[in-house]
Design a protein around this motif. Structure first.
Motif, PDB file in Angstrom:
ATOM      1  N   ILE A  17      29.021 -14.591  18.074  1.00  0.00           N
ATOM      2  CA  ILE A  17      28.368 -15.205  16.913  1.00  0.00           C
ATOM      3  C   ILE A  17      27.481 -16.382  17.300  1.00  0.00           C
ATOM      4  O   ILE A  17      27.201 -17.250  16.491  1.00  0.00           O
ATOM      5  CB  ILE A  17      29.387 -15.632  15.840  1.00  0.00           C
ATOM      6  CG1 ILE A  17      30.313 -16.708  16.384  1.00  0.00           C
ATOM      7  CG2 ILE A  17      30.155 -14.449  15.307  1.00  0.00           C
ATOM      8  CD1 ILE A  17      31.016 -17.471  15.294  1.00  0.00           C
ATOM      9  N   PRO A  20      23.949 -18.266  18.044  1.00  0.00           N
ATOM     10  CA  PRO A  20      22.611 -18.093  17.448  1.00  0.00           C
ATOM     11  C   PRO A  20      21.668 -17.328  18.381  1.00  0.00           C
ATOM     12  O   PRO A  20      21.789 -17.403  19.599  1.00  0.00           O
ATOM     13  CB  PRO A  20      22.110 -19.521  17.259  1.00  0.00           C
ATOM     14  CG  PRO A  20      23.278 -20.402  17.457  1.00  0.00           C
ATOM     15  CD  PRO A  20      24.294 -19.657  18.241  1.00  0.00           C
ATOM     16  N   LYS A  49      18.644 -16.010  13.942  1.00  0.00           N
ATOM     17  CA  LYS A  49      19.880 -15.443  13.402  1.00  0.00           C
ATOM     18  C   LYS A  49      20.994 -16.445  13.690  1.00  0.00           C
ATOM     19  O   LYS A  49      21.212 -16.819  14.837  1.00  0.00           O
ATOM     20  CB  LYS A  49      20.192 -14.102  14.057  1.00  0.00           C
ATOM     21  CG  LYS A  49      21.494 -13.487  13.573  1.00  0.00           C
ATOM     22  CD  LYS A  49      21.690 -12.072  14.082  1.00  0.00           C
ATOM     23  CE  LYS A  49      21.998 -12.027  15.539  1.00  0.00           C
ATOM     24  NZ  LYS A  49      22.439 -10.710  16.007  1.00  0.00           N
ATOM     25  N   TYR A  68      25.075 -17.992  12.301  1.00  0.00           N
ATOM     26  CA  TYR A  68      26.327 -17.629  11.661  1.00  0.00           C
ATOM     27  C   TYR A  68      26.908 -18.873  11.003  1.00  0.00           C
ATOM     28  O   TYR A  68      27.028 -19.913  11.635  1.00  0.00           O
ATOM     29  CB  TYR A  68      27.299 -17.050  12.683  1.00  0.00           C
ATOM     30  CG  TYR A  68      26.786 -15.772  13.287  1.00  0.00           C
ATOM     31  CD1 TYR A  68      27.107 -14.551  12.721  1.00  0.00           C
ATOM     32  CD2 TYR A  68      25.949 -15.785  14.396  1.00  0.00           C
ATOM     33  CE1 TYR A  68      26.624 -13.370  13.255  1.00  0.00           C
ATOM     34  CE2 TYR A  68      25.459 -14.610  14.935  1.00  0.00           C
ATOM     35  CZ  TYR A  68      25.799 -13.407  14.358  1.00  0.00           C
ATOM     36  OH  TYR A  68      25.307 -12.247  14.896  1.00  0.00           O
ATOM     37  N   THR A 112      30.058 -20.506   8.533  1.00  0.00           N
ATOM     38  CA  THR A 112      31.423 -20.303   8.045  1.00  0.00           C
ATOM     39  C   THR A 112      31.705 -21.285   6.917  1.00  0.00           C
ATOM     40  O   THR A 112      31.232 -22.415   6.941  1.00  0.00           O
ATOM     41  CB  THR A 112      32.472 -20.466   9.156  1.00  0.00           C
ATOM     42  OG1 THR A 112      33.765 -20.197   8.615  1.00  0.00           O
ATOM     43  CG2 THR A 112      32.455 -21.861   9.759  1.00  0.00           C
ATOM     44  N   THR A 161      36.035 -16.538   9.210  1.00  0.00           N
ATOM     45  CA  THR A 161      35.027 -15.486   9.083  1.00  0.00           C
ATOM     46  C   THR A 161      33.651 -16.141   9.054  1.00  0.00           C
ATOM     47  O   THR A 161      33.512 -17.304   8.659  1.00  0.00           O
ATOM     48  CB  THR A 161      35.212 -14.657   7.788  1.00  0.00           C
ATOM     49  OG1 THR A 161      35.132 -15.537   6.664  1.00  0.00           O
ATOM     50  CG2 THR A 161      36.534 -13.917   7.776  1.00  0.00           C
ATOM     51  N   TYR A 162      32.634 -15.391   9.463  1.00  0.00           N
ATOM     52  CA  TYR A 162      31.280 -15.917   9.546  1.00  0.00           C
ATOM     53  C   TYR A 162      30.316 -15.004   8.802  1.00  0.00           C
ATOM     54  O   TYR A 162      30.453 -13.791   8.836  1.00  0.00           O
ATOM     55  CB  TYR A 162      30.830 -16.033  11.007  1.00  0.00           C
ATOM     56  CG  TYR A 162      31.608 -17.073  11.778  1.00  0.00           C
ATOM     57  CD1 TYR A 162      31.121 -18.359  11.912  1.00  0.00           C
ATOM     58  CD2 TYR A 162      32.830 -16.767  12.361  1.00  0.00           C
ATOM     59  CE1 TYR A 162      31.815 -19.319  12.615  1.00  0.00           C
ATOM     60  CE2 TYR A 162      33.541 -17.723  13.070  1.00  0.00           C
ATOM     61  CZ  TYR A 162      33.034 -18.993  13.190  1.00  0.00           C
ATOM     62  OH  TYR A 162      33.726 -19.947  13.874  1.00  0.00           O
ATOM     63  N   GLU A 163      29.325 -15.621   8.165  1.00  0.00           N
ATOM     64  CA  GLU A 163      28.272 -14.864   7.491  1.00  0.00           C
ATOM     65  C   GLU A 163      27.002 -14.956   8.329  1.00  0.00           C
ATOM     66  O   GLU A 163      26.605 -16.027   8.772  1.00  0.00           O
ATOM     67  CB  GLU A 163      28.011 -15.457   6.105  1.00  0.00           C
ATOM     68  CG  GLU A 163      26.899 -14.767   5.354  1.00  0.00           C
ATOM     69  CD  GLU A 163      26.588 -15.447   4.027  1.00  0.00           C
ATOM     70  OE1 GLU A 163      25.527 -15.126   3.461  1.00  0.00           O
ATOM     71  OE2 GLU A 163      27.372 -16.283   3.565  1.00  0.00           O
ATOM     72  N   GLU A 164      26.364 -13.796   8.559  1.00  0.00           N
ATOM     73  CA  GLU A 164      25.125 -13.742   9.332  1.00  0.00           C
ATOM     74  C   GLU A 164      23.969 -14.162   8.425  1.00  0.00           C
ATOM     75  O   GLU A 164      23.805 -13.624   7.340  1.00  0.00           O
ATOM     76  CB  GLU A 164      24.934 -12.307   9.822  1.00  0.00           C
ATOM     77  CG  GLU A 164      24.013 -12.151  10.967  1.00  0.00           C
ATOM     78  CD  GLU A 164      24.057 -10.732  11.512  1.00  0.00           C
ATOM     79  OE1 GLU A 164      24.868 -10.463  12.402  1.00  0.00           O
ATOM     80  OE2 GLU A 164      23.280  -9.902  11.003  1.00  0.00           O
ATOM     81  N   TYR A 174      19.668 -15.124   8.332  1.00  0.00           N
ATOM     82  CA  TYR A 174      18.380 -15.040   9.024  1.00  0.00           C
ATOM     83  C   TYR A 174      17.387 -16.005   8.393  1.00  0.00           C
ATOM     84  O   TYR A 174      17.329 -16.128   7.173  1.00  0.00           O
ATOM     85  CB  TYR A 174      17.808 -13.622   8.929  1.00  0.00           C
ATOM     86  CG  TYR A 174      18.565 -12.618   9.745  1.00  0.00           C
ATOM     87  CD1 TYR A 174      18.234 -12.394  11.078  1.00  0.00           C
ATOM     88  CD2 TYR A 174      19.608 -11.893   9.187  1.00  0.00           C
ATOM     89  CE1 TYR A 174      18.927 -11.463  11.834  1.00  0.00           C
ATOM     90  CE2 TYR A 174      20.311 -10.966   9.935  1.00  0.00           C
ATOM     91  CZ  TYR A 174      19.957 -10.758  11.261  1.00  0.00           C
ATOM     92  OH  TYR A 174      20.648  -9.845  12.011  1.00  0.00           O
TER      93      TYR A 174
END
Length: 153
Positions: free
Chosen positions: A82, A84, A98, A100, A102, A108-111, A113
């Motif tokens: 995760i 960058p 890109k 990530y 949290t 958990t991580y959200e992608e 852009y």
């Protein structure tokens, strides 16, 4: 730190514009603040596109105390998957980052852009400065949230 960022931007632009073959640069950077551990990164250049990414971040100790400030930093290990990634496309003049994020303390991580233009609007200032034996002129710009000054001759 500013000098490193300016050098990186100039290198990406210069190499990307003139590159005919694929190129790969691998290096280790060490952040001196807050006890961060070394980060191994890669810059890949393929035709008109460059990709900058961290390939490995060594996990620091859980608690680090800065002897000068007394600041305590609690570090959580972050998976290499995760880290960058920054993709620069010189044909479209865009940077796509890109990242990530949290919201639950690293479970958990959200992608995410972000796409930005790589065009920089340089302002040529009527100011000179002698650097070593060279009489240099000044130029400034604002790029990706920061102000930059370049001395050129």
């Amino acid at each position: 730190m500013k000098k490193s960022i300016i050098f990186l931007i100039i290198s990406i632009v210069s190499i990307g514009i003139h590159a005919q073959d694929n190129t790969k640069a691998t290096y280790t950077s060490i952040l001196a603040k807050n006890g961060f551990a070394p980060i191994k990164s890669e810059l890949l250049i393929k035709g008109s596109q460059s990709i900058f990414k961290s390939v490995h971040r060594e996990t620091p100790e859980k608690v680090i105390v800065d002897e000068e400030t007394g600041e305590v930093t609690l570090n959580r290990p972050v998976p290499d998957s995760i880290q960058p990634v920054v993709i620069t496309n010189f044909n479209t003049s865009k940077i796509r980052s890109k990242m990530y994020i949290t919201e639950n303390d690293g479970n958990t991580y959200e992608e995410v852009y972000i796409e930005e233009s790589i065009k920089m609007n340089w302002v040529f200032v009527d100011e000179t400065k002698k650097i070593d034996a060279y009489l240099c002129k000044k130029a400034t710009t604002h790029f990706r949230g920061r102000d930059y000054t370049a001395w050129y001759t």
